[in-house]
Design a protein around this motif. Structure first.
Motif, short mmCIF file in Angstrom:
data_model
loop_
_atom_site.label_atom_id
_atom_site.label_comp_id
_atom_site.label_asym_id
_atom_site.label_seq_id
_atom_site.Cartn_x
_atom_site.Cartn_y
_atom_site.Cartn_z
N THR A 266 -58.05 -23.57 -30.14
CA THR A 266 -57.77 -22.46 -31.07
C THR A 266 -58.40 -21.18 -30.50
OG1 THR A 266 -59.83 -22.72 -32.32
CG2 THR A 266 -57.93 -24.07 -33.03
N SER A 267 -58.38 -20.15 -31.32
CA SER A 267 -58.99 -18.88 -30.87
C SER A 267 -60.47 -18.81 -31.21
CB SER A 267 -58.28 -17.70 -31.50
OG SER A 267 -58.54 -17.65 -32.88
N GLY A 268 -61.02 -19.82 -31.88
CA GLY A 268 -62.44 -19.79 -32.20
C GLY A 268 -62.77 -20.58 -33.45
N GLY A 269 -64.03 -20.50 -33.84
CA GLY A 269 -64.50 -21.27 -35.00
C GLY A 269 -63.81 -20.89 -36.29
N THR A 270 -63.60 -19.61 -36.49
CA THR A 270 -62.98 -19.16 -37.74
C THR A 270 -61.56 -19.70 -37.87
OG1 THR A 270 -64.33 -17.18 -37.91
CG2 THR A 270 -62.21 -17.12 -39.03
N GLU A 271 -60.81 -19.62 -36.78
CA GLU A 271 -59.44 -20.16 -36.84
C GLU A 271 -59.47 -21.67 -37.07
OE1 GLU A 271 -56.67 -19.14 -33.62
OE2 GLU A 271 -55.68 -21.06 -34.04
N SER A 272 -60.39 -22.34 -36.42
CA SER A 272 -60.49 -23.79 -36.60
C SER A 272 -60.80 -24.15 -38.05
CB SER A 272 -61.57 -24.37 -35.69
OG SER A 272 -61.27 -24.12 -34.34
#
Lengths: 391, 141
Positions: free
Chosen positions: A71-77
């Motif tokens: 993904t693009s990072g923790g927030t997207e995950s």
């Protein structure tokens, strides 16, 4: 920024490891790898880099490679997991989360709440721990998912995740865990802990910003958040960030290989910091003294406002994180919801700073920081009418 | 680097006129101690001039810097001139506009200073009622 500037905000982001950069650069150069979906050789090079990274990230958390979605990072995950799990069964409209979730989960849950979901927020004790009993009691037949922040990004408290995961497993409720801070700082094995989904981020473990991953246990149903070319098993359409993912792979491999050494090093520095700061007057440690992230020291400093302290320390050559922030266009401050949930008074919550060490931080730097910290709080307290009136 | 101008950080690290005056002519406090910034000004007034102005602030960098800049601007000035110092004057002394959302710092410190002046005038008015205004005539009028 001067060369001797000391970075002690590794919970916010970590410096890129040179080994990571070395692997990323060819993918960004003129002889770049192609689109991983292409059939030709450059495409195959890109695909190979991604699959190699997938194996490394999977190994870090004890997963199978096919359980890792980039993904693009923790927030997207976090968004992908919460939205994806919540929309699997339309009859299940109840969510259980801790009261100290990262904004990425908190915000997503609030979004679902506005759409009609019922949310149970589990409180925490004064150290930031969730009570497994309260957690179990909150789970219902119509609970679509539970979400828990494995290690608090603020106070560093490590939740009893194995126990919480077992409870969810027994009750048949999928558990999403945000492991952004904990990955690379504690041994993780999802093959033994029945977590359904797990959010990871590359830049918290010396990888690049803008890359993350979601672990999705085999057999767990998840609705995709993005639609398009069907990349990442249809869960995350869009051409992959090849350089970033390749970098994440190396960062994950290094984190796995060097885990014990890094944790031991960070814990030594952390304990020096805790001892040194608590010897100063009117400073309180937030979070559990021992069951906390290896690199995290979170302090409330009486009589000092966090932003002033952070900027003062910055001017002295030390970067630390603030535990609160002035609310925009208001004289009032915004205290950390995490500290308030832990029962800390608002004043204490407004005076919180987070100091997080890293694998390359040295004892000399920590000694220097303790001196600078002492100077900064002494001067700011001299300025403070509240501290003066108290003493 | 923060969003602040370097002048703000300079005032934060090396603030002017920090402290409290013993037996001040006036004391003023503003803000809310329970959930926000607090500023306190103490002033010594002599012959309608601000002989000394000292401040204390609990708050963000903007509030501390604004208090420091304001105290520096009003020391040695006539009361009337000191009372006329504006938010814009403080911002100019701090290198330009404060970041969005930090403007409250200007109101906070000005409010505390004005209250200190008000406190002085109230005490002074009381004293004049008892002692009269002899010696208060402005020359040339």
């Amino acid at each position: 920024m001067p060369n001797d500037y000391v970075y002690l905000d590794h919970a916010a982001t970590t410096p890129l490891d040179e080994r990571v950069l070395d692997v990323m650069l060819p993918h960004l150069s003129r002889v770049a790898s192609g689109n991983p979906s292409s059939l030709h050789t450059p495409g195959a090079v890109a695909r190979e880099a991604i699959e190699e990274a997938r194996e490394s990230v999977a190994r870090l958390v004890g997963a199978w490679p096919d359980e890792i979605v980039f993904t693009s990072g923790g927030t997207e995950s976090d968004n992908m997991a919460v939205l994806g799990l919540a929309s699997v069964d339309p009859r299940k409209k109840h969510l259980v989360v801790s009261a100290i979730e990262h904004p990425a989960v908190r915000g997503t849950v609030e979004h679902l709440e506005a759409k009609g979901y019922e949310v149970t927020r589990i409180g925490v004790d004064m150290d930031g721990f969730i009570s497994p009993g309260c957690f179990a009691d909150a789970l219902r037949q119509d609970t679509a998912l539970a979400a828990v922040l494995w290690a608090s990004n603020e106070v560093g408290t490590l939740q009893p995740i194995e126990q919480l995961a077992e409870i969810c497993c027994e009750k048949g409720v999928p558990l999403h865990a945000d492991a952004v801070q904990v990955a690379g700082r504690t041994s993780m094995d999802v093959s033994r802990v029945p977590i359904s989904t797990l959010a990871l981020s590359a830049h918290k473990l010396y990888g690049p910003q803008g890359v993350g991953a979601l672990y999705v246990r085999r057999g767990i149903k998840l609705r995709p958040a993005f639609f398009g070319g069907g990349q990442e098993k249809g869960l995350r359409s869009g051409t992959e960030n090849v350089a970033g993912i390749a970098g994440f792979g190396v960062a994950a491999r290094c984190a796995f290989d060097e885990l014990e050494e890094r944790v031991a090093h960070e814990e030594t520095l952390r304990n020096t910091l805790i001892r040194g700061t608590l010897e100063m007057p009117c400073i309180h440690l937030n979070g559990h003294r021992k069951r906390r992230l290896s690199n995290n020291v979170h302090l409330s400093v009486e009589g000092v406002e966090a932003e002033s302290l952070v900027l003062f320390l910055d001017a002295l050559g030390y970067a630390v994180g603030s535990g609160s922030a002035c609310a925009s266009n208001s004289a009032n401050h915004k205290a950390s919801p995490v500290l308030l949930a832990m029962g800390r008074p608002e004043k204490e919550a407004l005076s919180a700073v987070r100091v997080t060490v890293g694998k390359d931080t040295t004892q000399v730097q920590i000694r220097g920081f303790l001196e600078a910290f002492s100077v900064a709080i002494a001067q700011l307290r001299e300025l403070s009418p509240l501290y003066a009136s108290k003493s | 680097m923060s969003n602040y101008k370097p002048q703000v950080v300079e005032h934060l690290v090396r603030p002017y006129n920090v402290g409290e005056i013993g037996s001040p002519s006036g004391i003023g406090e503003s803000g809310e101690a329970t959930c926000g910034d607090v500023a306190r000004f103490t002033v010594r007034i002599s012959k309608a001039y601000v002989e000394d102005a000292r401040y204390k602030v609990y708050g963000c960098a903007a509030s501390i810097a604004a208090g420091s800049a304001l105290s520096k601007m009003v020391r040695g000035r006539s009361l009337i001139e000191a009372a006329k110092v504006s938010k814009l004057d403080i911002e100019n002394a701090l290198g330009g506009p404060l970041p969005v959302g930090k403007e409250h710092a200007l109101v906070l410190v000005l409010d505390a200073l004005h209250k200190a002046f008000e406190d002085y005038w109230n005490k002074e008015a009381g004293a004049r009622l008892v002692e009269g205004y002899r010696g208060y005539e402005v020359s040339g009028e």
